[in-house]
Enzyme design. Structure first.
Site, PDB file in Angstrom:
ATOM      1  N   ASN A   1       0.822  -1.226   0.000  1.00  0.00           N
ATOM      2  CA  ASN A   1       0.000   0.000   0.000  1.00  0.00           C
ATOM      3  C   ASN A   1       0.848   1.265   0.000  1.00  0.00           C
ATOM      4  O   ASN A   1       0.728   2.139   0.852  1.00  0.00           O
ATOM      5  CB  ASN A   1      -1.012  -0.003   1.164  1.00  0.00           C
ATOM      6  CG  ASN A   1      -0.361   0.000   2.528  1.00  0.00           C
ATOM      7  OD1 ASN A   1       0.774  -0.428   2.689  1.00  0.00           O
ATOM      8  ND2 ASN A   1      -1.079   0.498   3.518  1.00  0.00           N
TER       9      ASN A   1
ATOM     10  N   HIS B   1      -7.409  -8.061   4.263  1.00  0.00           N
ATOM     11  CA  HIS B   1      -7.737  -7.119   5.332  1.00  0.00           C
ATOM     12  C   HIS B   1      -9.208  -7.389   5.647  1.00  0.00           C
ATOM     13  O   HIS B   1     -10.084  -7.070   4.845  1.00  0.00           O
ATOM     14  CB  HIS B   1      -7.540  -5.671   4.868  1.00  0.00           C
ATOM     15  CG  HIS B   1      -7.772  -4.688   5.980  1.00  0.00           C
ATOM     16  ND1 HIS B   1      -6.750  -3.996   6.600  1.00  0.00           N
ATOM     17  CD2 HIS B   1      -8.915  -4.301   6.611  1.00  0.00           C
ATOM     18  CE1 HIS B   1      -7.257  -3.231   7.555  1.00  0.00           C
ATOM     19  NE2 HIS B   1      -8.567  -3.387   7.579  1.00  0.00           N
TER      20      HIS B   1
ATOM     21  N   ASP C   1       2.372  -6.037  11.357  1.00  0.00           N
ATOM     22  CA  ASP C   1       1.636  -4.901  10.796  1.00  0.00           C
ATOM     23  C   ASP C   1       2.282  -3.585  11.243  1.00  0.00           C
ATOM     24  O   ASP C   1       1.612  -2.565  11.366  1.00  0.00           O
ATOM     25  CB  ASP C   1       0.155  -4.955  11.208  1.00  0.00           C
ATOM     26  CG  ASP C   1      -0.705  -3.964  10.441  1.00  0.00           C
ATOM     27  OD1 ASP C   1      -0.311  -3.569   9.323  1.00  0.00           O
ATOM     28  OD2 ASP C   1      -1.768  -3.567  10.958  1.00  0.00           O
TER      29      ASP C   1
HETATM   30  C1  NCD Z   1      -1.741   0.258   7.852  1.00  0.00           C
HETATM   31  C2  NCD Z   1      -0.872   1.374   7.245  1.00  0.00           C
HETATM   32  O1  NCD Z   1      -0.643   2.371   7.925  1.00  0.00           O
HETATM   33  O2  NCD Z   1      -0.403   1.214   6.112  1.00  0.00           O
HETATM   34  N1  NCD Z   1      -2.471   0.817   8.945  1.00  0.00           N
HETATM   35  C3  NCD Z   1      -3.025   0.158   9.981  1.00  0.00           C
HETATM   36  O3  NCD Z   1      -3.709   0.792  10.786  1.00  0.00           O
HETATM   37  N2  NCD Z   1      -2.846  -1.133  10.175  1.00  0.00           N
HETATM   38  C4  NCD Z   1      -2.620  -0.337   6.808  1.00  0.00           C
HETATM   39  C5  NCD Z   1      -3.229  -1.662   7.215  1.00  0.00           C
HETATM   40  O4  NCD Z   1      -2.532  -2.678   7.280  1.00  0.00           O
HETATM   41  O5  NCD Z   1      -4.429  -1.708   7.472  1.00  0.00           O
HETATM   42 ZN    ZN Z   2      -0.968  -3.740   7.435  1.00  0.00          ZN
END
Ligand code: NCD
Ligand code: ZN
Length: 367
Positions: A41, A143, A259
């Protein structure tokens, strides 16, 4: 017990970003893990094998200090992905799989899938993309949240994941019986029940360290804590208990994926706080703390951080080892990095507080 030696761990979900930020955070992951799956992303997202190969080169350059570190990249599943390119990129190893983001559900998800039904309705391009991943024997990371129910009504943030497991997962699995799905960063008892019933070689899940260290009371302690806001959002204590119970089971389909999601302080502590918790600076120490406090720092920990994840993705676990030493320490610094030739910004690492009294104390240190 003052030391614990285990196989080198594998990171199944990390956000490395790009540019100066990548250079600041990627070495922290490479220092701890033998390999890691970097999320796609970025802005713009990684959607082709070519982009993935170039991104891997940038990750390698950022982690040159750790030449054996292996970086893997997923393709961002969009509504306009090229199925042929996807299939070839999966076969030649440029992509390890794809990542499904529901549009608008999390940070940098505006290129995500608009209508989740397209994933399980045959004849759509999105359906064909899933088939391409299945044909290449790769993994679809999910997700597991939606902003809207199938009838169009808006979901409450605390119900998004439960709804996904009640309504979407069964449809996805029914439509793609041979697909390998990895459900990312689970947070609820509903997800845990689904995994206990259906988890196996074709259905795995990752759990973050911060969802195992906190429940939502921590996010509201003394005010609203931007550094604890992530998506999916922290849930109530009973869901935390369910996650701990899942991790305690030593199931082959349950593995670590931090994450870790860096955001500079300007975008975290502003009028609209971005979702994401940054844990890469002490990922293994956070997981060790969870096992040490609530479970047992033993074979179950090693399987969770080093064995189950790589096996699910088709890799041999590392034959090298590393050691945690009992050496209590405190998370005590912000991570400063340059944003351009003359500017510097910082990320607040998980566990850090301006107030020394409030900084997180960790028992184990990776050496
Ligand atoms: C992630 C990001 O900041 O890229 N954020 C999050 O809150 N986990 C994106 C994701 O993995 O949902
Ligand atoms: Zn993530």
């Amino acid at each position: 017990m003052n030391t614990f030696t285990f196989q080198r761990p594998f990171e199944s979900h990390v956000h490395g970003r790009d540019g100066h930020l990548l250079q600041a955070v990627a070495p922290l992951t490479a220092r701890q893990f033998w390999g890691a799956i970097f999320e796609p992303n970025l802005k713009p997202p990684i959607t082709t094998g070519k982009q993935a190969r170039v991104y891997i080169e940038r990750i390698k350059a950022a982690t040159a200090e750790y030449p054996d570190f292996q970086a893997f990249v997923l393709g961002y599943l969009t509504d306009s992905l090229d199925v042929e390119d996807l299939y070839e990129s999966l076969l030649d190893g440029s992509l390890l799989g794809v990542k499904f983001y529901p549009r608008g559900a999390t940070t940098n998800s505006d290129s995500g899938i608009e209508d989740v039904r397209s994933l399980y309705t045959s004849g759509t391009k999105q359906f064909d993309c899933i088939n391409a991943v299945v044909a290449a024997d790769k993994v679809i990371q999910l997700h597991c949240e939606l902003n809207f129910r199938l009838d169009g009504s808006e979901l409450d943030p605390y119900d998004k994941e439960g709804y996904f497991f009640a309504e979407i997962m069964p449809r996805l699995q029914e439509a793609h019986p041979n697909a390998k799905f990895s459900c990312e960063h689970l947070t609820t008892a509903e997800a845990v029940h689904y995994m206990l019933k259906n988890g196996g070689p074709n259905l795995g899940c990752s759990i973050t360290a911060h969802h195992l260290l906190h429940d939502r009371r921590d996010m509201f302690r003394g005010g609203l804590r931007p550094d604890l806001f992530c998506l999916p959002v922290l849930k109530r204590y009973e869901h935390w208990e369910a996650l701990i119970a899942l991790v305690s089971g030593n199931h082959s389909f349950v593995y670590a994926g931090t994450d870790s999601a860096p955001h500079d302080r300007r975008t975290k502590e502003s009028d609209c706080c971005s979702g994401g918790v940054f844990t890469a600076h002490a990922a293994i120490e956070f997981y060790a703390e969870v096992f040490y406090r609530h479970l047992h720092l033993g074979p179950g920990f090693e399987n969770f951080v080093s064995v189950h994840g790589p096996k699910f993705y088709g890799f041999e676990p590392s034959d090298e080892s590393c050691t945690l030493v009992r050496n209590p320490w405190t998370v005590d610094d912000e991570l400063h990095y340059s944003i351009n030739s003359d500017g510097v910004d910082s990320i607040r690492p998980h566990g850090y507080s301006k107030n020394p009294e409030e900084r997180m104390k960790l028992t184990w240190k990776l050496v």
